[in-house]
Scaffold this active site. Sequence first.
Site, PDB file in Angstrom:
ATOM      1  N   THR A  83       0.867  -1.179   0.000  1.00  0.00           N
ATOM      2  CA  THR A  83       0.000   0.000   0.000  1.00  0.00           C
ATOM      3  C   THR A  83       0.901   1.224   0.000  1.00  0.00           C
ATOM      4  O   THR A  83       1.983   1.200   0.595  1.00  0.00           O
ATOM      5  CB  THR A  83      -0.899   0.024   1.245  1.00  0.00           C
ATOM      6  OG1 THR A  83      -1.446   1.342   1.420  1.00  0.00           O
ATOM      7  CG2 THR A  83      -0.141  -0.328   2.503  1.00  0.00           C
ATOM      8  N   CYS A 197      -1.454   5.112  -5.530  1.00  0.00           N
ATOM      9  CA  CYS A 197      -2.342   4.252  -4.762  1.00  0.00           C
ATOM     10  C   CYS A 197      -2.393   2.942  -5.510  1.00  0.00           C
ATOM     11  O   CYS A 197      -2.525   2.933  -6.744  1.00  0.00           O
ATOM     12  CB  CYS A 197      -3.741   4.864  -4.628  1.00  0.00           C
ATOM     13  SG  CYS A 197      -4.908   3.778  -3.784  1.00  0.00           S
ATOM     14  N   GLU A 199      -4.497   0.810  -6.071  1.00  0.00           N
ATOM     15  CA  GLU A 199      -5.697   0.462  -6.828  1.00  0.00           C
ATOM     16  C   GLU A 199      -5.870   1.261  -8.119  1.00  0.00           C
ATOM     17  O   GLU A 199      -6.674   0.894  -8.974  1.00  0.00           O
ATOM     18  CB  GLU A 199      -6.960   0.658  -5.977  1.00  0.00           C
ATOM     19  CG  GLU A 199      -7.179  -0.364  -4.884  1.00  0.00           C
ATOM     20  CD  GLU A 199      -6.477  -0.002  -3.591  1.00  0.00           C
ATOM     21  OE1 GLU A 199      -6.461  -0.829  -2.670  1.00  0.00           O
ATOM     22  OE2 GLU A 199      -5.925   1.122  -3.515  1.00  0.00           O
TER      23      GLU A 199
END
Length: 230
Positions: A83, A197, A199
Amino acid sequence: MRVIGMLGGMSWESTDYYYQRLNSAVRDRLGGLHSARCVVYSVDFAEIEAMQAAGDWDRAGTYLAECARRLEAAGAECVVLCTNTMHRVFGEIQRAVSVPMLHIADSTADALEAAEVGKVALLGTRYTMEQDFYRERLERRGLSVVVPSATDREFVHRTIFEELCLGETVDSSRVEFERIVADLAHGDGVAGVILGCTEIGLLLGGENSPIPVFDTTLLHVEAALDWSLR
């Protein structure tokens, strides 16, 4: 091949992406039936998100440090924090283990330097775009980092948590991300965009960005694999 410890679950969709990319990269490099030697510790993201929203970074650091210790006890020879945002507590986690940690911003800076990109846009959660823990690490490498406007930062943050972290990819959000990057390229003169990020790669990539994309997940995976095979 040394064992990579993956500290993930933030969100599990991005950790799944890490796992897939790591194993496919091992197969590409070594061929045959090779796959990655790794151990995964996946947290409950709802607990971490609540700490983020409350600004309780100390508790988040303590919690993730204990998770990293469990990875090391399970045989991990390095720790990869899957992350961007929780690199806010990278130092606390690193101090808790005796094995090395690979910082996601370092592999990103290496790629930017190799591509001779000096001014770059950063997309990510509000915490990553607005706090200094990520940008300063890049700026210490001589990079100039630009973030979107406040309105666009809010849109990016909301899309990450309300769509991408739930496994949803919405076409209208994809179009808006493309518009945000185009505005940064034309208005601020950035030569590349960091997908800060894990994602965001679900929405934006080299095929639909007007400027080169630096996907932190892919760069982090490559750095972990380089370390594992070295």
